[in-house]
Write an enzyme that holds these catalytic residues in place. Structure first.
Site, short mmCIF file in Angstrom:
data_model
loop_
_atom_site.label_atom_id
_atom_site.label_comp_id
_atom_site.label_asym_id
_atom_site.label_seq_id
_atom_site.Cartn_x
_atom_site.Cartn_y
_atom_site.Cartn_z
N SER A 1 0.82 -1.21 0.00
CA SER A 1 0.00 0.00 0.00
C SER A 1 0.85 1.26 0.00
CB SER A 1 -0.93 0.00 1.22
OG SER A 1 -0.18 -0.18 2.41
N HIS B 1 -40.14 23.63 -8.11
CA HIS B 1 -40.25 22.89 -9.39
C HIS B 1 -39.56 23.65 -10.52
CE1 HIS B 1 -43.39 20.53 -7.33
NE2 HIS B 1 -43.77 21.71 -6.87
N SER C 1 -14.88 27.77 -25.67
CA SER C 1 -15.10 26.58 -26.48
C SER C 1 -14.04 26.54 -27.57
CB SER C 1 -16.50 26.64 -27.09
OG SER C 1 -16.55 25.86 -28.26
N LYS D 1 -18.64 31.42 -26.98
CA LYS D 1 -18.99 30.74 -25.73
C LYS D 1 -18.17 31.15 -24.53
CE LYS D 1 -21.07 27.10 -25.43
NZ LYS D 1 -22.32 26.78 -24.81
N GLU E 1 -19.62 23.17 -13.28
CA GLU E 1 -19.97 21.84 -13.81
C GLU E 1 -19.05 20.76 -13.24
OE1 GLU E 1 -20.34 21.99 -18.11
OE2 GLU E 1 -21.34 23.92 -17.91
N TYR F 1 -9.14 -6.98 12.81
CA TYR F 1 -8.58 -6.43 11.57
C TYR F 1 -8.67 -7.42 10.42
CZ TYR F 1 -5.39 -4.46 8.16
OH TYR F 1 -4.87 -3.96 6.99
N GLN G 1 -7.47 -2.07 4.32
CA GLN G 1 -6.44 -1.25 3.67
C GLN G 1 -7.07 -0.42 2.55
OE1 GLN G 1 -2.27 -2.59 3.13
NE2 GLN G 1 -2.84 -2.82 0.97
N1 ARG Z 1 -1.24 -1.35 5.37
C1 ARG Z 1 -2.15 -1.87 6.31
C2 ARG Z 1 -3.49 -1.16 6.22
O1 ARG Z 1 -3.54 -0.16 5.64
C3 ARG Z 1 -1.61 -1.70 7.69
C4 ARG Z 1 -2.13 -2.69 8.68
C5 ARG Z 1 -1.61 -4.02 8.32
N2 ARG Z 1 -1.89 -5.02 9.29
C6 ARG Z 1 -1.80 -6.30 9.06
N3 ARG Z 1 -2.11 -7.11 10.01
N4 ARG Z 1 -1.47 -6.78 7.90
O2 ARG Z 1 -4.50 -1.62 6.69
#
Ligand code: ARG
Length: 455
Positions: A22, A155, A276, A282, A289, A316, A321
């Site tokens: 990540s 409306h 434009s 324009k 927008e 977790y 992530q």
């Molecule tokens: N990069 C992970 C996340 O964003 C950090 C936590 C990772 N924990 C684990 N047990 N693999 O969630």
């Protein structure tokens, strides 16, 4: 080598490395990760879990690493998976043994929850400041347009006269609530999760409150499983931003309408419009927008987050992530939209005459005729009916109500008298509506003062 490679006999497939990592997006958390680690290391030292020397060496080097990142001297490593392990690895490479002690009594699970809370707290404040900017610009314009009559719509049909100030102040109220929603959300971000570790807390005698105070948190989380499991604070932030964008998109839509030739209520500044490539005449409201269009991706992130969290077992899971790119995009989008939107509003030219003319046609004072009859003793349902017939007559004879003769009025109801002409001026319609919340000049002025005090 991976920080967790001990129990493995093979290295990770490159496809998995790439998939799992990540660092591409969570590198933006580096500052919070480091400050969180500094606070953790200080606390470990104070509690005698590591030595004071180790603690201060770790802190000193973490701050050096922070400076090096800020000066562009560090390149993160995909192999080190995420920001947490990247920084820990760099630390260990620089100070060896002491560095290996930083992760005592901590897991990436409580670490990532901490980083996200710290990051969101900062962004929450920045976005509230941007909203305040926009509110300030709006009340300045409102103050200068207290007497500018325009049609209010339902409306998208002309309904009753209001003032431009009153209309703008409607958005101010929405934006005030957006700010308030974000500060409510802030209170729930402001809870410190470290010490929850992987999910079950730890046997080390950590001083969680000390870490919380060091990092500027109000309190500490109450349940270690909850602290590493939930992302409701991310969702809540994404929700607050979605509602904010919903408001901005409605405002944008009105800007697009108002600067069309058909309305011509405003003209956008050249600096906030675009041309434009083919049609030389324009001048397009691209900013409005795009704000309207970008609302879609902010909603999309909220939906992605809700779906990502749905039915995840405690505690977790790596699914979580995925919270980052979604909420990062929401934040980036909102932070891009707000200043440019504010600039567009600040510089727009207001065509007061066109607003007034639009309010003049469309029988926007018809309700006031019905109310006039009521005040002369006619029940409202009858007065509504009489006025409806009167309007139909005007349409048929291509006349405005104010152009009717006294005889014509009387042919609809004998109670009409000369004073009807003053009752149906747009000024009377607007300024007679003096209840709290109404469009009368004095009421809107008071409301502006109230908001000014609040800011
Ligand atoms: N990069 C992970 C996340 O964003 C950090 C936590 C990772 N924990 C684990 N047990 N693999 O969630």
């Amino acid at each position: 080598m991976k920080l967790w490679s001990g129990r493995f006999s093979k290295s990770t497939d490159p496809l998995v490395d790439d998939f799992n990592s990540s660092i591409r997006f969570d590198s933006r958390l580096y500052k919070y990760d480091i400050l969180g680690s500094v606070a953790h290391a200080k606390m470990l030292g104070k509690c005698g879990i590591i030595s004071e020397e180790e603690s201060s060496l770790i802190c000193k080097m973490l701050l050096e690493i922070l400076a090096d990142i800020e000066n562009g001297k560090i390149e993160f490593d995909i192999d080190a998976e995420d920001i947490h392990m990247n920084i820990e690895k760099i630390l260990i490479s620089r100070i060896g043994e002491a560095g290996k002690k930083l992760h005592t009594g901590r897991s990436r699970n409580d670490q990532v929850a901490l980083d996200m809370r710290m990051y969101l707290k900062d962004e929450n404040i920045k976005i509230r400041e941007m909203i305040t900017e926009l509110i300030t610009v709006l009340i300045n314009i409102a103050e200068k347009n207290l007497d500018v009559i325009m049609p209010g719509y339902t409306h998208l049909q002309r309904a009753q006269p209001v003032t431009f100030a009153h209309h703008l102040m409607a958005y101010v109220q929405m934006l005030l609530r957006d700010r308030e929603r974000l500060s409510d959300c802030y209170a729930r971000l402001n809870v410190m999760p470290l010490g929850s570790c992987a999910l079950a807390g730890t046997t080390y005698n950590l001083d969680r409150r000390m870490t919380a105070i060091e990092l500027g948190f109000d309190s500490i989380t109450e349940n270690s499983i909850d602290a590493v499991s939930d992302r409701d604070f991310v969702l809540e932030m994404a929700f607050c931003l979605s509602v904010l964008m919903m408001h901005l998109s409605r405002f944008s839509e009105e800007i697009v309408l108002w600067c069309s030739h058909e309305f011509s209520f405003i003209e956008l500044d050249d600096a906030f419009s675009t041309g434009s490539s083919i049609m030389p005449q324009k001048k397009n409201p691209d900013v409005a927008e795009l704000v309207r269009g970008k609302t879609g991706r902010v909603y999309g992130s909220l939906m992605a987050l809700l779906t990502m969290m749905k039915a995840l077992p405690l505690a977790y899971n790596k699914d979580m992530q995925e919270d980052k790119e979604a909420v990062f995009d929401s934040i980036d989008t909102v932070k891009m939209c707000l200043p440019v939107f504010t600039g567009m509003i600040k510089t727009m030219k207001i065509n007061r005459g066109n607003m007034l003319n639009a309010a003049r046609s469309g029988f926007t004072n018809a309700t006031d005729i019905a109310d006039y009859l009521v005040k002369k003793g006619v029940p409202f349902r009858d007065s509504h009916n009489i006025t409806g017939k009167l309007v139909a007559y005007c349409i048929e004879h291509k006349k405005d109500i104010s152009e009717l003769t006294m005889e014509e009025f009387k042919s609809f109801s004998p109670v009409f008298e000369d004073d009807i002409y003053s009752v149906i001026t747009l000024e009377a319609c607007v300024n007679g509506r003096k209840l709290t919340g109404g469009p009368a000049n004095e009421i809107v002025k008071a409301s502006i003062e109230k908001v000014k005090k609040l800011l």
